[in-house]
Design an enzyme around this catalytic site. Structure first.
Site, PDB file in Angstrom:
ATOM      1  N   ASP A   1     -12.258 -10.332  -1.397  1.00  0.00           N
ATOM      2  CA  ASP A   1     -13.558 -10.525  -0.766  1.00  0.00           C
ATOM      3  C   ASP A   1     -14.540  -9.583  -1.444  1.00  0.00           C
ATOM      4  O   ASP A   1     -14.142  -8.574  -2.038  1.00  0.00           O
ATOM      5  CB  ASP A   1     -13.541 -10.337   0.762  1.00  0.00           C
ATOM      6  CG  ASP A   1     -12.799  -9.088   1.233  1.00  0.00           C
ATOM      7  OD1 ASP A   1     -12.866  -8.042   0.556  1.00  0.00           O
ATOM      8  OD2 ASP A   1     -12.161  -9.145   2.292  1.00  0.00           O
TER       9      ASP A   1
ATOM     10  N   HIS B   1     -10.440  -6.042  -2.558  1.00  0.00           N
ATOM     11  CA  HIS B   1     -11.484  -5.835  -1.555  1.00  0.00           C
ATOM     12  C   HIS B   1     -12.631  -5.102  -2.251  1.00  0.00           C
ATOM     13  O   HIS B   1     -12.633  -3.871  -2.364  1.00  0.00           O
ATOM     14  CB  HIS B   1     -10.941  -5.027  -0.377  1.00  0.00           C
ATOM     15  CG  HIS B   1      -9.888  -5.750   0.402  1.00  0.00           C
ATOM     16  ND1 HIS B   1     -10.128  -6.948   1.023  1.00  0.00           N
ATOM     17  CD2 HIS B   1      -8.586  -5.442   0.645  1.00  0.00           C
ATOM     18  CE1 HIS B   1      -9.018  -7.356   1.630  1.00  0.00           C
ATOM     19  NE2 HIS B   1      -8.064  -6.467   1.409  1.00  0.00           N
TER      20      HIS B   1
ATOM     21  N   GLU C   1      -6.152 -10.492  -2.067  1.00  0.00           N
ATOM     22  CA  GLU C   1      -6.944 -10.349  -0.833  1.00  0.00           C
ATOM     23  C   GLU C   1      -8.432 -10.271  -1.163  1.00  0.00           C
ATOM     24  O   GLU C   1      -9.167  -9.436  -0.619  1.00  0.00           O
ATOM     25  CB  GLU C   1      -6.503  -9.107  -0.055  1.00  0.00           C
ATOM     26  CG  GLU C   1      -5.016  -9.091   0.283  1.00  0.00           C
ATOM     27  CD  GLU C   1      -4.583  -7.873   1.096  1.00  0.00           C
ATOM     28  OE1 GLU C   1      -5.464  -7.232   1.734  1.00  0.00           O
ATOM     29  OE2 GLU C   1      -3.379  -7.561   1.102  1.00  0.00           O
TER      30      GLU C   1
ATOM     31  N   GLU D   1       0.806  -1.228   0.000  1.00  0.00           N
ATOM     32  CA  GLU D   1       0.000   0.000   0.000  1.00  0.00           C
ATOM     33  C   GLU D   1       0.847   1.290   0.000  1.00  0.00           C
ATOM     34  O   GLU D   1       0.718   2.133   0.886  1.00  0.00           O
ATOM     35  CB  GLU D   1      -0.964  -0.017   1.184  1.00  0.00           C
ATOM     36  CG  GLU D   1      -1.909  -1.211   1.136  1.00  0.00           C
ATOM     37  CD  GLU D   1      -2.819  -1.324   2.351  1.00  0.00           C
ATOM     38  OE1 GLU D   1      -2.757  -0.457   3.236  1.00  0.00           O
ATOM     39  OE2 GLU D   1      -3.603  -2.301   2.400  1.00  0.00           O
TER      40      GLU D   1
END
Length: 458
Positions: free
Chosen positions: A259, A229, A257, A152
């Site tokens: 979801d 995400h 990651e 990030e």
């Protein structure tokens, strides 16, 4: 299901999944491997037992420690390291024939207090960072397949995030972290990872430019991670094209990651849409030759970060809180080539299986076992592959009536010519000699041609 703790001379019945799954549910790790990618999950190390551990080991061929490798966890005090949680994750992965994605070495968040609030010269801060990277990567050298080296680094507009490292060291901190990681483990794949870069836009454009600059400087960057995400109904239409343009820079890409959250409560309509979207994301990876794989950020709603951060939202993973597969799970499987009924209810199996495992004799360093595979479905099995994972480091030394090979802890048995066909209600039996030391614990999962086998009582 009755717990099985050790092998004895008696016959022991085993189930393909410890979770309350359907007999013909697909096995994601096998389907993904057939497509040339991995399918992984983030895990919490303290939960890697029972049903949670059984599903993790049976369904996924890559795991990511959710928090156990972050700086604040492993180096809470300067120069003092706590590897317990990270070691548990790596040990579990090796026992289950899984890759590990190391997450993460350098990040602006979850830093220990001594680092976040400490005052250091530029030279000292750079040394602290490279020493930390070197120490952690060296500890797991040869055991980590991919590292999220820098996590990030960007703002939403694509500019560099004003982190402690950037504010003092400038963009060069990224190159230094990657070079330290490469020196510590030349074989591991090194990634940069961020969120909200999944589709084309200002932030992904910023990442694209950053990767171009790093490659122009000769920085050893192997891949770019796209966290994924996502919000129901907002999966970027440009996802595949975005992955492809990064791949065209000569780096791997991965969904790291994934979801897909929704406003609660979940409804049948929302879950059906979520299924379509998990399938679409998986298809986007499959369509890009350099996409290494997909990792869901926790496979069960009971282990998801979403409700704590986004009140009123959740149901973001492929399994519900009771470890039952949701429609999203079947959407993933369909993208990977599964041809069941599509999920959302009990699949109608074309085949089913039951495995009985019997130890005939056991001595100080070895044992002899027989395995019976029964076709409990309504269609014949024409050629079979049975897979299981050894939980205690056992190995097969000699086999008969099947060809048995082993990679790490995962064993694979392929039929002989004379027992390739198993009619409905019929069975095939093979045997082997094996080696063991310290413990001869029964394997906890069997799959036949990618389908988890049901309980066989003996």
């Amino acid at each position: 299901m009755a717990a099985v703790s050790a092998l004895t001379a008696a016959t022991v019945a085993l189930v393909g999944l410890a979770a309350p799954a359907h007999a013909a549910d697909p096995v994601l790790r096998d389907l993904a491997a057939a497509k040339g990618i991995y399918y992984g999950t983030a895990v919490t190390s303290s939960k890697l037992s029972g049903t949670y551990g059984a599903v993790t080991g049976a369904q996924f061929d890559s795991i990511t420690p959710a928090n156990e490798m972050k700086w604040g966890t492993v180096e809470p005090n300067r120069g003092s390291f706590n590897w317990a949680g990270a070691d548990r994750v790596v040990d579990f992965a090796e026992a289950n024939g899984q890759q590990v994605r190391g997450h993460t070495l350098v990040w602006h968040s979850q830093m220990p207090n001594w680092l976040a609030n400490g005052s250091f010269s530029n030279t000292e801060l750079r040394t602290i960072m490279t020493d930390h990277v070197t120490t952690e990567v060296t500890r797991y050298k040869g055991r980590i397949d991919h590292w999220d080296v820098v996590n990030e680094p960007l703002n939403e507009d694509g500019t560099m995030r004003g982190s402690k490292f950037y504010n003092q060291l400038g963009e060069s901190y990224i190159a230094d972290a990657f070079r330290a990681a490469r020196a510590a483990d030349p074989a591991a794949k090194l990634y940069i990872n961020d969120y909200n870069t999944d589709g084309t836009g200002p932030k992904s454009n910023g990442m694209y430019s950053l990767v171009q600059r790093l490659k122009a400087q000769g920085v050893p960057i192997d891949g770019v991670g796209f966290q994924g995400h996502l919000i129901l109904g907002q999966v970027p239409a440009t996802l595949q094209a975005n992955l492809q343009r990064f791949a065209d820079l000569g780096v791997e890409v991965a969904i790291t990651e994934l979801d897909i959250r929704m406003t609660l409560p979940a409804t049948d309509a929302k879950l059906a849409q979520q299924k379509t979207e998990f399938k679409a994301v998986t298809n986007a990876c499959l369509a890009v030759a350099r996409c290494a794989g997909v990792t869901v950020w926790g496979f069960t709603d009971s282990d998801s970060w979403i409700p704590d951060v986004f009140p009123g939202e959740g149901a973001a993973t492929p399994y519900d809180a009771g470890f039952q597969p949701k429609p999203a799970y079947y959407g993933i499987a369909e993208a990977l080539g599964w041809t069941g009924d599509g999920g959302g209810g009990d699949p109608t199996p074309t085949t089913g299986c039951a495995v009985t495992y019997a130890v005939q004799s056991q001595w100080n360093t070895g044992f002899t076992a027989n395995v019976t595979v029964r076709n409990t479905g309504s269609s014949p099995v024409n050629g079979w592959t049975l897979r299981w994972t050894w939980p205690s480091g056992q190995s097969v030394t000699q086999a008969w009536n099947a060809t048995v090979t082993q990679s790490g802890a995962q064993a694979t048995a392929v039929n002989a010519a004379h027992n390739a066909a198993i009619v409905p209600g019929g069975s095939a039996t093979f045997g082997f000699n094996g080696a063991w030391s310290g413990g001869n614990t029964a394997p906890g999962a069997f799959t036949l041609n990618g389908a988890a086998c049901a309980v066989a009582l003996s």
